[in-house]
Design an enzyme around this catalytic site. Structure first.
Site, PDB file in Angstrom:
ATOM      1  N   TYR A  45       1.055  -1.371   0.094  1.00 29.56           N
ATOM      2  CA  TYR A  45       0.334  -0.427   0.432  1.00 29.56           C
ATOM      3  C   TYR A  45       0.929   1.238  -0.252  1.00 29.56           C
ATOM      4  CZ  TYR A  45      -3.634   3.217   1.829  1.00 29.56           C
ATOM      5  OH  TYR A  45      -4.365   4.740   1.735  1.00 29.56           O
ATOM      6  N   GLU A  58      -1.692  15.264  10.245  1.00 33.10           N
ATOM      7  CA  GLU A  58      -2.363  13.893  10.308  1.00 33.10           C
ATOM      8  C   GLU A  58      -3.584  14.599  12.076  1.00 33.10           C
ATOM      9  OE1 GLU A  58      -3.632  10.651  12.166  1.00 33.10           O
ATOM     10  OE2 GLU A  58      -2.676  10.632   9.998  1.00 33.10           O
ATOM     11  N   GLY A 115      -6.862  17.512   8.486  1.00 29.39           N
ATOM     12  CA  GLY A 115      -7.040  17.836   6.292  1.00 29.39           C
ATOM     13  C   GLY A 115      -7.649  18.537   5.648  1.00 29.39           C
ATOM     14  N   ASP A 151      -3.946   9.999   2.455  1.00 30.42           N
ATOM     15  CA  ASP A 151      -3.253   8.204   3.347  1.00 30.42           C
ATOM     16  C   ASP A 151      -5.102   8.150   3.924  1.00 30.42           C
ATOM     17  OD1 ASP A 151      -3.601   6.064   3.939  1.00 30.42           O
ATOM     18  OD2 ASP A 151      -1.607   5.916   4.883  1.00 30.42           O
TER      19      ASP A 151
END
Length: 314
Positions: A84, A129, A161, A179
């Site tokens: 990933y 994050e 974000g 992500d």
């Protein structure tokens, strides 16, 4: 991956995510993949905590090493995280010449940072994050993943974000990598049109975005909507790619790869190949999954998915 809220069945005194049907096994159950579950045998629970956003758990599995779980959903395992992290980072960055400024949304475990830092042309890596606990837990239990934080080019921002992107000056980044976890709970916004519009604004002409885009086996209805939104917003190129990750639902996960209007980007033919020998040092270690052949192949879709995705371009 970033925060998500999922409902889970099965509970014991140890953890609500340890199956009552298979004692000693972790079972991943969610309304996003009804009628099925994926289970891993638990050797030992290493950490359990509740952040401001989600339940965080780390356990030692029998076959996949240590496992990071957020709200009952596997985010990564030591064994297959490379499939990933390497793909979501290198698919965009190997498709443009000399990327310099990169933004990561989510990715608190640090794996995407690790992969971005392999690119010597990159001068600035910003990461936003939402959950500080994910960062701290990853540094403690997954040092080979969180090693990305040690790069001096990295600037960590703890926060939302969506809000971060709104405050970014237009045309700031060469690449944005999202992500995120599944489109439910706090991560829902990361799959909606206003968020993609903010990304497009933050990218330079011919800039690229790579975002987690679910499984063709489980979420074609979600993928259809994402593709339709991206085709309206990103006037360069819009593509769907995929990789295999055994511990993700259905064993695979997809990515949207899009570019803004400007210098043409051909995602299917990488022009900025990463030399594996030169891309690692003793700190990072070698890549385990990505290569240029796999890059090209990742855009080849099964016929049923190809028909749906191509129809959204008409």
């Amino acid at each position: 991956m970033e925060a998500a809220n999922h409902n889970n069945n099965g509970c014991t005194n140890e953890s609500p995510y340890i199956s009552s049907v298979l004692p000693g096994w972790f079972s991943e159950i969610s309304p996003l993949w009804p009628g099925e579950a994926h289970s891993l045998k638990v050797e030992k629970i290493l950490f359990q905590g509740k952040s401001d956003y989600q339940n965080v758990m780390v356990f030692q599995s029998s076959t996949y090493g240590k496992v990071l779980v957020l709200d009952g959903v596997i985010q990564l395992t030591e064994r297959d995280e490379c499939a990933y992290q390497e793909m979501i980072a290198h698919l965009p960055l190997c498709s443009i010449p000399n990327p310099k400024k990169v933004l990561v949304i989510g990715g608190g475990d640090g794996g995407v940072l690790r992969e971005v830092s392999r690119h010597s042309s990159v001068e600035q890596i910003d990461i936003c994050e939402i959950d500080k606990m994910v960062v701290e837990v990853s540094k403690q239990f997954f040092p080979d993943v969180a090693v990305g934080y040690e790069d001096p080019r990295v600037n960590l921002h703890i926060g939302d974000g969506v809000a971060f992107l709104k405050n970014v000056a237009a045309g700031t980044y060469d690449a944005v990598i999202v992500d995120s976890s599944d489109p439910i709970g706090p991560a829902q916004e990361l799959f909606e049109k206003p968020f993609f519009e903010s990304i497009a604004r933050a990218l330079r002409p011919g800039g690229v975005v790579s975002t987690q885009a679910e499984s063709i086996w489980l979420h074609m209805h979600i993928i259809e909507e994402i593709v339709a939104n991206c085709r309206q917003i990103f006037k360069g190129s819009v593509n769907y790619a995929w990789t295999t990750v055994p511990t993700y639902p259905s064993g695979m996960i997809g990515f949207m790869l899009c570019s803004t209007e400007g210098p043409a980007v051909d995602f299917k033919n990488p022009i900025n190949p990463i030399d594996d020998d030169a891309s690692h040092n003793k700190t990072l270690g070698p890549m385990k999954f990505y290569n240029s052949e796999l890059h090209k192949a990742s855009f080849c879709l099964p016929s049923f998915a190809k028909r749906v995705i191509e129809s959204k371009g008409k």
